[in-house]
Every structure is written in structure tokens, then in C-alpha cells.
Design a protein around this motif. Sequence first.
Motif, PDB file in Angstrom:
ATOM      1  N   ILE A 168       8.811  -8.404  -4.320  1.00  0.00           N
ATOM      2  CA  ILE A 168       8.064  -9.263  -5.233  1.00  0.00           C
ATOM      3  C   ILE A 168       6.620  -9.415  -4.754  1.00  0.00           C
ATOM      4  O   ILE A 168       5.678  -9.380  -5.544  1.00  0.00           O
ATOM      5  N   CYS A 169       6.444  -9.550  -3.454  1.00  0.00           N
ATOM      6  CA  CYS A 169       5.081  -9.657  -2.908  1.00  0.00           C
ATOM      7  C   CYS A 169       4.286  -8.389  -3.198  1.00  0.00           C
ATOM      8  O   CYS A 169       3.079  -8.437  -3.445  1.00  0.00           O
ATOM      9  N   ALA A 170       4.952  -7.226  -3.180  1.00  0.00           N
ATOM     10  CA  ALA A 170       4.243  -5.958  -3.378  1.00  0.00           C
ATOM     11  C   ALA A 170       3.695  -5.819  -4.795  1.00  0.00           C
ATOM     12  O   ALA A 170       2.784  -5.022  -5.040  1.00  0.00           O
ATOM     13  N   VAL A 171       4.237  -6.612  -5.741  1.00  0.00           N
ATOM     14  CA  VAL A 171       3.729  -6.543  -7.114  1.00  0.00           C
ATOM     15  C   VAL A 171       2.278  -7.038  -7.176  1.00  0.00           C
ATOM     16  O   VAL A 171       1.499  -6.608  -8.029  1.00  0.00           O
ATOM     17  N   VAL A 172       1.900  -7.893  -6.227  1.00  0.00           N
ATOM     18  CA  VAL A 172       0.531  -8.440  -6.241  1.00  0.00           C
ATOM     19  C   VAL A 172      -0.510  -7.337  -6.026  1.00  0.00           C
ATOM     20  O   VAL A 172      -1.392  -7.142  -6.886  1.00  0.00           O
ATOM     21  N   PRO A 173      -0.452  -6.555  -4.933  1.00  0.00           N
ATOM     22  CA  PRO A 173      -1.413  -5.454  -4.797  1.00  0.00           C
ATOM     23  C   PRO A 173      -1.291  -4.409  -5.897  1.00  0.00           C
ATOM     24  O   PRO A 173      -2.284  -3.769  -6.260  1.00  0.00           O
ATOM     25  N   ILE A 174      -0.082  -4.246  -6.441  1.00  0.00           N
ATOM     26  CA  ILE A 174       0.085  -3.255  -7.519  1.00  0.00           C
ATOM     27  C   ILE A 174      -0.712  -3.678  -8.747  1.00  0.00           C
ATOM     28  O   ILE A 174      -1.409  -2.864  -9.362  1.00  0.00           O
ATOM     29  N   VAL A 175      -0.654  -4.953  -9.097  1.00  0.00           N
ATOM     30  CA  VAL A 175      -1.418  -5.414 -10.259  1.00  0.00           C
ATOM     31  C   VAL A 175      -2.913  -5.426  -9.933  1.00  0.00           C
ATOM     32  O   VAL A 175      -3.744  -5.016 -10.751  1.00  0.00           O
ATOM     33  N   ASN A 176      -3.260  -5.840  -8.738  1.00  0.00           N
ATOM     34  CA  ASN A 176      -4.675  -5.886  -8.360  1.00  0.00           C
ATOM     35  C   ASN A 176      -5.333  -4.518  -8.389  1.00  0.00           C
ATOM     36  O   ASN A 176      -6.420  -4.347  -8.938  1.00  0.00           O
ATOM     37  N   GLU A 177      -4.666  -3.552  -7.777  1.00  0.00           N
ATOM     38  CA  GLU A 177      -5.319  -2.254  -7.596  1.00  0.00           C
ATOM     39  C   GLU A 177      -4.784  -1.165  -8.501  1.00  0.00           C
ATOM     40  O   GLU A 177      -5.299  -0.046  -8.501  1.00  0.00           O
ATOM     41  N   GLY A 178      -3.746  -1.466  -9.254  1.00  0.00           N
ATOM     42  CA  GLY A 178      -3.178  -0.463 -10.154  1.00  0.00           C
ATOM     43  C   GLY A 178      -2.034   0.280  -9.507  1.00  0.00           C
ATOM     44  O   GLY A 178      -2.020   0.491  -8.293  1.00  0.00           O
ATOM     45  N   GLY A 179      -1.077   0.648 -10.345  1.00  0.00           N
ATOM     46  CA  GLY A 179       0.109   1.339  -9.854  1.00  0.00           C
ATOM     47  C   GLY A 179      -0.213   2.656  -9.177  1.00  0.00           C
ATOM     48  O   GLY A 179       0.399   3.021  -8.167  1.00  0.00           O
ATOM     49  N   GLU A 180      -1.192   3.369  -9.722  1.00  0.00           N
ATOM     50  CA  GLU A 180      -1.503   4.675  -9.144  1.00  0.00           C
ATOM     51  C   GLU A 180      -2.042   4.556  -7.729  1.00  0.00           C
ATOM     52  O   GLU A 180      -1.707   5.372  -6.858  1.00  0.00           O
ATOM     53  N   ALA A 181      -2.895   3.578  -7.533  1.00  0.00           N
ATOM     54  CA  ALA A 181      -3.455   3.388  -6.194  1.00  0.00           C
ATOM     55  C   ALA A 181      -2.334   3.103  -5.196  1.00  0.00           C
ATOM     56  O   ALA A 181      -2.317   3.641  -4.084  1.00  0.00           O
ATOM     57  N   TYR A 182      -1.362   2.279  -5.633  1.00  0.00           N
ATOM     58  CA  TYR A 182      -0.243   1.956  -4.740  1.00  0.00           C
ATOM     59  C   TYR A 182       0.567   3.209  -4.435  1.00  0.00           C
ATOM     60  O   TYR A 182       0.939   3.462  -3.285  1.00  0.00           O
ATOM     61  N   ALA A 183       0.797   4.008  -5.468  1.00  0.00           N
ATOM     62  CA  ALA A 183       1.589   5.235  -5.289  1.00  0.00           C
ATOM     63  C   ALA A 183       0.902   6.201  -4.330  1.00  0.00           C
ATOM     64  O   ALA A 183       1.542   7.047  -3.704  1.00  0.00           O
ATOM     65  N   GLY A 184      -0.431   6.070  -4.207  1.00  0.00           N
ATOM     66  CA  GLY A 184      -1.176   6.943  -3.310  1.00  0.00           C
ATOM     67  C   GLY A 184      -1.021   6.578  -1.844  1.00  0.00           C
ATOM     68  O   GLY A 184      -1.397   7.339  -0.955  1.00  0.00           O
ATOM     69  N   VAL A 185      -0.490   5.392  -1.591  1.00  0.00           N
ATOM     70  CA  VAL A 185      -0.238   4.976  -0.205  1.00  0.00           C
ATOM     71  C   VAL A 185       1.192   5.396   0.135  1.00  0.00           C
ATOM     72  O   VAL A 185       2.066   5.373  -0.725  1.00  0.00           O
ATOM     73  N   GLY A 186       1.422   5.766   1.369  1.00  0.00           N
ATOM     74  CA  GLY A 186       2.782   6.150   1.751  1.00  0.00           C
ATOM     75  C   GLY A 186       2.979   7.646   1.625  1.00  0.00           C
ATOM     76  O   GLY A 186       2.013   8.416   1.637  1.00  0.00           O
ATOM     77  N   ILE A 187       4.243   8.038   1.473  1.00  0.00           N
ATOM     78  CA  ILE A 187       4.527   9.474   1.447  1.00  0.00           C
ATOM     79  C   ILE A 187       5.602   9.772   0.405  1.00  0.00           C
ATOM     80  O   ILE A 187       6.675   9.171   0.411  1.00  0.00           O
ATOM     81  N   GLY A 188       5.285  10.673  -0.514  1.00  0.00           N
ATOM     82  CA  GLY A 188       6.234  11.119  -1.529  1.00  0.00           C
ATOM     83  C   GLY A 188       6.865   9.967  -2.286  1.00  0.00           C
ATOM     84  O   GLY A 188       6.161   9.077  -2.767  1.00  0.00           O
ATOM     85  N   ARG A 189       8.188   9.958  -2.352  1.00  0.00           N
ATOM     86  CA  ARG A 189       8.882   8.908  -3.105  1.00  0.00           C
ATOM     87  C   ARG A 189       9.015   7.605  -2.309  1.00  0.00           C
ATOM     88  O   ARG A 189       9.590   6.640  -2.776  1.00  0.00           O
ATOM     89  N   SER A 190       8.466   7.587  -1.103  1.00  0.00           N
ATOM     90  CA  SER A 190       8.395   6.339  -0.337  1.00  0.00           C
ATOM     91  C   SER A 190       6.968   5.816  -0.441  1.00  0.00           C
ATOM     92  O   SER A 190       6.136   6.057   0.422  1.00  0.00           O
ATOM     93  N   ALA A 191       6.706   5.163  -1.586  1.00  0.00           N
ATOM     94  CA  ALA A 191       5.341   4.723  -1.840  1.00  0.00           C
ATOM     95  C   ALA A 191       5.054   3.402  -1.155  1.00  0.00           C
ATOM     96  O   ALA A 191       5.945   2.574  -0.973  1.00  0.00           O
ATOM     97  N   GLY A 192       3.793   3.216  -0.788  1.00  0.00           N
ATOM     98  CA  GLY A 192       3.333   1.919  -0.317  1.00  0.00           C
ATOM     99  C   GLY A 192       3.573   1.670   1.158  1.00  0.00           C
ATOM    100  O   GLY A 192       3.769   2.586   1.953  1.00  0.00           O
ATOM    101  N   THR A 193       3.572   0.388   1.481  1.00  0.00           N
ATOM    102  CA  THR A 193       3.788  -0.015   2.866  1.00  0.00           C
ATOM    103  C   THR A 193       5.154  -0.673   2.957  1.00  0.00           C
ATOM    104  O   THR A 193       5.748  -1.039   1.946  1.00  0.00           O
ATOM    105  N   LYS A 194       5.645  -0.824   4.183  1.00  0.00           N
ATOM    106  CA  LYS A 194       6.947  -1.480   4.377  1.00  0.00           C
ATOM    107  C   LYS A 194       6.827  -2.412   5.572  1.00  0.00           C
ATOM    108  O   LYS A 194       6.205  -2.052   6.577  1.00  0.00           O
ATOM    109  N   LEU A 195       7.403  -3.564   5.442  1.00  0.00           N
ATOM    110  CA  LEU A 195       7.477  -4.455   6.597  1.00  0.00           C
ATOM    111  C   LEU A 195       8.689  -4.062   7.421  1.00  0.00           C
ATOM    112  O   LEU A 195       9.792  -3.919   6.891  1.00  0.00           O
ATOM    113  N   ILE A 196       8.461  -3.887   8.697  1.00  0.00           N
ATOM    114  CA  ILE A 196       9.557  -3.578   9.600  1.00  0.00           C
ATOM    115  C   ILE A 196       9.655  -4.724  10.605  1.00  0.00           C
ATOM    116  O   ILE A 196       8.659  -5.109  11.215  1.00  0.00           O
ATOM    117  N   SER A 197      10.859  -5.275  10.732  1.00  0.00           N
ATOM    118  CA  SER A 197      11.053  -6.295  11.762  1.00  0.00           C
ATOM    119  C   SER A 197      11.724  -5.594  12.938  1.00  0.00           C
ATOM    120  O   SER A 197      12.831  -5.088  12.817  1.00  0.00           O
TER     121      SER A 197
END
Lengths: 176, 450
Positions: free
Chosen positions: B213-242
Motif C-alpha cells: 500500500i505504501c508503494a502506491v504513493v511513489p507509483i502515483v507520484n512518479e507514474g507506473g512506468e517510472a516505478y517499473a524502471g526500478v528493480g529488475i524484470g518482473r521484480s519491479a521497484g524496491t523491497k523492504l528486507i528485515s
Amino acid sequence: MENQNIENIQFPKDLLDEVQRITSLFPEGKQKSALIRVLHIAQAHFGYLSAPVMDYVARLLLIQPIEVYEVATFYSMYDTQPVGKVKLEVCRTGPCMIEGAEKLVSYIENKLGIKDGETTEDGIFTLKTVECLGACGYAPMLQAGEKFHEHLTEEKVDVLIEQYRLNPVANYMGQE
Amino acid sequence: MSRKLLLNNVHVEGIHTYDVYRKNGGYAAVEKALKSMTPEEVVEEVKKSGLRGRGGAGFPTGMKWSFIAKPEGVPRHFLCNADESEPGTFKDRYLMEKIPHLLIEGMILSSFALGCEQSYIYIRGEYMYVLRILEKAIAEAYQNGWLGKNIKGSGFNLDLSVSPGAGAYICGEETAMIESLEGKRGNPRMKPPFPAIQGLWQRPTVVNNVETICAVVPIVNEGGEAYAGVGIGRSAGTKLISAGGNINKPGVYEIEMGITVEEFIYGDQYCGGIKNGKKLKACVPGGSSVPILPHYLVCKTAEGTDRLMSYESLAEGGFATGSMLGSGGFIVYDEDQCIVRNTWNFARFYHHESCGQCSPCREGTGWMEKVLHRLEYGHGKIEDIDLLWDIQRKIEGNTICPLGDAAAWPVAAAIRHFREEFEWHVKEPNACMTRNYGLVTEKIFEKVNA
Ligand SMILES: Cc1cc2nc3c(=O)[nH]c(=O)nc-3n(C[C@H](O)[C@H](O)[C@H](O)COP(=O)(O)O)c2cc1C
Ligand code: SF4
Ligand code: FES
């Protein structure tokens, strides 16, 4: 708690208001959704969830007592038997275990002279081992009331037990 | 340098308060969506972004959203899953505690996209202090006109509140969560019907994880395509790792998907290597439910290529030689840790958490716990290892909800990769290295993986 006469079981005004507020967060007729939260409040206020307390909650929310018993016995945070004023809940799951949770539990057992699940004679502490509390990176840890105590060492445990002994208030309502 | 999309401002003083959050660009995404986008357009951006569920399963969020039924005159609900009880996972707590308004902003955007006017955050009962932080932030959002009736003159109404659980891992499963939110025991429901058709109070419902849900914020701010450009292949964006276990710097890290596992474990900006100069023995990369990887499959795949922090790479090789990204609960084990003890510990966890509705799960988890306990404590027989294998196979796929699978997988993987260590527990019953609370009595590391 010592004396749970049916007549004594009544929330004070502020808690009744709180119940009212929580119930109003759900649509008309769905007030049962408030049950889990109201049971938390009842437990903090009355000490544990005795049958009369559960019946009282059922009346407040206009549901059947059995609906309350079912829930109170399903969730691990509820006590249907008396417990100490401060519950020390030590996480024992994998990530905490590899950081020494088992040793910590024995330390507390020896220090308080009780076993997992028991309450000290003075009625202050109950020791309980629990499953992962979402603090795995800050292990070992325990929760007392609402408060998380993390990166524990034997010295830190000594200090916090002393503090709770002097001031045995579990951090329930209204604390941060 | 790794890109940050959620935690950019996490260290800004006072970011948990409305004023500071707003000054740092907060609620701009809601402003943008309400002023210039239709709900369908928000869904479209989320589809384009390639965002996948961060709660564990990795299901594409945009697609999930498009399944919600829209019968005339029936309210729909959007729910945030903040139950976070998967051992090894503590990222959602970090997000909610540090930047509560990010979640609220994401809830508004998602509810707008789905046409939901009454949304709830279901949070595990043990996080009561976080619930209070969220309630305070929600009150600020109401005061400033981001929640309530006719938000910023858009005609969109939204009521948002938080509701606690009371200690039950199973309530993280979405249908159990819905039952719990209705004030009942957390017994998972049979699917179908899926929540998208009949969820909370039998109304169409979508459940998403806090981080999703938090990731929807940068997606709306910067656009879906920009988000898809982060990460690798079908693993788009960033991930929080604990990250936890035997590492130098346990904690929550936001990574760009696609960095190598090696960099994550040994890099100074992440885990900082294994504690006390010890060797890596094994790793559970995605929470207790996912298969454990032996050291030689952690940083490299069976093919010898670099293992990456992504859905695909962590799963490469299937369960034979791979694992899963799961919830991002990353647990590292050094050479002194006992795999049998750890497997027993997890089996006990699943036994404790089984809701008891299906016999394979209810009985099987208890049986596995018992057998593992006797192996760990030196009373096991060689046949017990095959017995365990047999039990886990009979649970997997035969239950109402995936908790059964989640209990079976760690046992299967431990036997698959560490059978010799199990055998060793039978042959030398007094030599278990951690039976005495982490006291190392003998190092079997070399023996086990010779
Ligand atoms: C036993 C079990 C426990 C789960 N626990 C959680 C949890 O604590 N948090 C979570 O977000 N998802 C959890 N899930 C996954 C949810 O069922 C659901 O798929 C998820 O919340 C969907 O959100 P997402 O698509 O954004 O990931 C769990 C699933 C199972 C089977
Ligand atoms: S698999 Fe286990 S937790 Fe899930 S419904 Fe069946 S008994 Fe309950
Ligand atoms: S394992 Fe102890 S908090 Fe997670």
C-alpha cells in the motif's frame, strides 16, 4: 483480580466512551467487529477475562456470551485465568532463539523462581514464552504490557524487573 | 547507490508528524490523484508499475485490484494487512512506526482507486503501541481534510480506522483476517468465493500488505512506468528486507530489487557480514515459511550464477535448489547454529498457530513437532527422518489455507539440504551443538557440508 462479583463488573465512564467510539468505527449492526478491541480493554481493566467479564462484554455489544467465549479462547493474548500485574512475554521463535532467548528464559525463571506460565507469589510477575513479536532484528526481546524491551542482556533484565517490581503497572492504556 | 522509494525521508526529524510529512512532499500523491485522475487511471498506473504484493505471495497488485466485484449499491472495502507475524519479518512495524502517514496516504489512494469509502487497517494485537501511533496520525489526517467527507472538494469520502488482532499468526491469512475483523475466531474461509467477490461482511473486499500500500504513493507520484524502471524484470521497484540472525547489522533495509544476495549479506550498507567473523551456514531469505538455503546456494544458484534479491532469482531452481522472496524476512545462520533445532522451533511455531480446522495441518504440525523434538534431543531413530518427510508431504496441498504448506516447506527443505545433520543427531545423540542454549559443543559445519 481478587473480587469479581457480577455487580463490580462495570466499566467507568471513560472506558464506556471508548467502547462507544470503537463501536462507531463500524457500520450499523456490525458492532461485533469491536469485540477484539473491547476484550483488550476489559482485560487491561479487570486483570483477566473471567466468565462474568465476558458476559458483561457480550451485553455491551449486544451479542451472545458464547460469541465472546469463542474469541477469548482463540487468541493467545487473552487470559481467561488470573495473571500477575506485569506479564513478561519472552519471544522464543527461531531468530530470537539463535540470539539466546532460551538462556534468557532460564535466567528469568531462576531470578523470579517461577517457570514459564507461572506467576510469582506476590502476584506481580507472570512469565510467558510467546511466538515472534516482529522484533527479530532486535533480539532477544520481551514484551511487558504494550512495551517492547529489545536487545536484552541479563543486566537489562535485572533493571527492568526491578523497575516493574517498584512500580508494577503494565503499560496498557494510553501509554506510548 | 541503491534507490529508495519508501524510506527516503525516514531519518527526517519528526517525519511521523503530519506537518513534517506534508512539508516533505507528503499527500502530494493524493492531491494529484483526486485533482487529475480517475479511479481507473490510478488502477492503470499500478498495473503499469508491475507492483507485486509484498505480504508474501507476490501477486500482481494491479491485477488483484481489477478483480474486485462492483455490484450496484453494495459497499466495497479496502483492508490493510498489518498482522505481520511471519517469523523473521519486522518491516511493516518499522514503516508504520516511522512514517505512519505514508501508509495513510497509500490507503487513501488505494481506496479511491477501488471506490471504497470505509477502509480498515488490521494490525496484530501485540503492536498496540503502533496502533496508537496510527490513530494519532489518522486524527491528524482528518483534521487536515485528507479523510472524511468530500475530501479536498473531490466528492470522494473515506473513513479510515485501525483494528487490532489479539495474538494469532493465522489472522495474517486474508480470509482469517476478515473473520477476525468481523469479531470472530480467525478461521480461514474456503475459497471460492474470493474476498474480491465476498469478503468483509460478504461485501467485495481487497486486502493488501502495508508495504504494498505504501508503494502506491511513489507509483502515483512518479507514474507506473517510472516505478517499473526500478528493480529488475518482473521484480519491479524496491523491497523492504528485515534482516536478522547472525549478522553484524540486523535491521530494516530498503533495497532495489536485483542487487546480489552477496552484496546484501556482506555489504557495509546492509547486513555488514556474518557476526564474530564466523562462516555462513544457511539462510532463510523470506520468512520462516520459505525453504532454507544451505550456504552454497545462498549467494549462487545451482547453475553457478549470482543469486539476486528478486522474486525470480531467489526462486530459481524451484524448491530443489531455490527458495522464495516471501515477506522479506531474511534470517542468517552462522556455522554454530543447529538446523535440527531451528526446524523443530519452526515446527512448534506452526503447531502453535494452526487454527485446527483441517486435520492434516492440525495433526501433522503437532506430529512434526514431536518427531523433530525427539531427533533434536537425541531420542530419534534414523527412520524418523523419512517419517518427517512423509508427514510434510501429506500436509502440503491438502488444507484449506496455505498455513499447512508454510509448515511443510521448512521441514522439507531442511531434510533436503541437511539430511546428514539429521542423521548425525541420531548417530551421536549427545553432540548437538546448541542443545545447551547456543553452547557449542562441537563444530559439525565441515562434516555436514563436506
Ligand atoms: C498463514 C498466513 C499468514 C500470512 N500472514 C501475512 C501477514 O502477516 N501479513 C501480510 O501482509 N500477509 C500475510 N499473508 C498473506 C495474505 O494472505 C495476503 O496474501 C496478503 O496480505 C495480500 O497482500 P499483498 O498482495 O499486498 O501481498 C499470510 C498468508 C498466510 C497463508
Ligand atoms: S491449513 Fe491449518 S491454519 Fe489453515 S485452515 Fe487448515 S488448520 Fe487452519
Ligand atoms: S523471532 Fe523473536 S521477535 Fe521475531
